[in-house]
Write an enzyme that holds these catalytic residues in place. Structure first.
Site, PDB file in Angstrom:
ATOM      1  CG  ASP A   1      -5.064   1.450   5.010  1.00 20.94           C
ATOM      2  OD1 ASP A   1      -5.506   1.211   5.784  1.00 20.94           O
ATOM      3  OD2 ASP A   1      -4.874   1.682   4.280  1.00 20.94           O
TER       4      ASP A   1
ATOM      5  CG  HIS B   1      -7.620   5.896   6.197  1.00 18.10           C
ATOM      6  ND1 HIS B   1      -8.065   5.305   4.305  1.00 18.10           N
ATOM      7  CD2 HIS B   1      -9.122   6.202   6.763  1.00 18.10           C
ATOM      8  CE1 HIS B   1      -9.558   5.469   4.220  1.00 18.10           C
ATOM      9  NE2 HIS B   1     -10.170   5.434   5.483  1.00 18.10           N
TER      10      HIS B   1
ATOM     11  CG  ASP C   1      -2.118   0.702   1.244  1.00 19.05           C
ATOM     12  OD1 ASP C   1      -2.577   0.952   0.228  1.00 19.05           O
ATOM     13  OD2 ASP C   1      -1.801   1.999   1.982  1.00 19.05           O
TER      14      ASP C   1
ATOM     15  CD  GLU D   1      -1.564   6.279   3.219  1.00 16.42           C
ATOM     16  OE1 GLU D   1      -2.398   6.541   2.542  1.00 16.42           O
ATOM     17  OE2 GLU D   1      -2.585   4.562   3.355  1.00 16.42           O
TER      18      GLU D   1
ATOM     19  CG  ASN E   1      -1.673  10.850   4.283  1.00 16.25           C
ATOM     20  OD1 ASN E   1      -1.225  11.857   5.248  1.00 16.25           O
ATOM     21  ND2 ASN E   1      -1.989  10.561   2.830  1.00 16.25           N
TER      22      ASN E   1
END
Length: 224
Positions: A165, A160, A20, A22, A68
């Site tokens: 996540d 987030h 993941d 951000e 985030n």
């Protein structure tokens, strides 16, 4: 454009890396990665994790920080993308990549990152759990990661942030994998995966097929 040879898989695999990202925003060409996290699993069990903040070399928009929780102060001493990208690529190796909405978001940012840093294209096959959820959990009105977690009674505390996540999605992926295995077992046994009725052979305009014996109440069919 997909990297040469890369495929989006539609079935469960037991060895994979959930990852993941951000970012400072949603635009691949204009925004930057500010966190990279990943969870490596073998035979469905987590065996290693990877997580780092990334200094984008620019202010993080307030709108992104609201989503985030990552601020300029948090990344001011973090490494730059070119410093951590090799570590991440080494971590994922040739594992199948798993993530939620990665076809439209994370894979594109990753492709952009390797291009900026002049690294080899990422050719790993991948599984997008958004597509998997739409197939496995058609009864849900929405298929966000938080919706899947709620359906499977998985805590979303810390959602987030990238590593959290990843951990949430890994659990959701395993739960959906169980459903796919059960569905395949039902099909192999000649059982309708929608209502549990017996599948019977029928002839139609385009040839033979298997249909649910509970027709017309259930209209499930598959190639016979």
């Amino acid at each position: 454009m997909e990297a040469k040879g890369r495929r989006r898989l539609t079935y469960y695999v037991p060895d994979y890396v959930v990852f993941d990202l951000e970012t400072t925003g949603l635009r691949t060409a204009a925004d930057d990665i500010i966190e990279i996290s990943a969870v490596k699993a073998k035979n469905g069990n987590v065996i290693a994790t990877f997580s780092t903040l990334v200094n984008p070399g620019r202010p993080i928009p307030k709108e992104a920080s609201k989503v985030n929780g990552i601020t300029d102060d948090m990344v001011k001493d973090a490494p730059k993308l070119f410093q951590v990208l090799n570590q991440f690529l080494e971590f994922i190796g040739d594992y199948v990549l798993v993530g939620h909405n990665i076809q439209s978001f994370d894979m594109k940012f990753l492709d952009c990152a390797v291009a900026k840093c002049e690294r080899k294209q990422v050719e790993n096959d991948y599984i997008d759990t958004l597509f998997m959820a739409r197939s496995c959990l058609k009864e849900l009105p929405r298929h966000r990661l938080t919706d899947l977690a709620a359906h499977f009674h998985i805590s979303t505390e810390g959602a987030h942030r990238a590593l959290n996540d990843c951990m949430i999605n890994q659990k959701c992926y395993e739960e959906m994998g169980k459903q796919l295995k059960e569905r395949k077992a039902d099909l192999d046994a000649g059982i309708c995966p929608k209502c549990g009725g017996e599948l019977v052979k029928r002839n139609g305009r385009f040839g033979a097929f298997l249909g649910c014996s509970n027709f017309p109440g259930c209209r499930y069919t598959r190639n016979g």
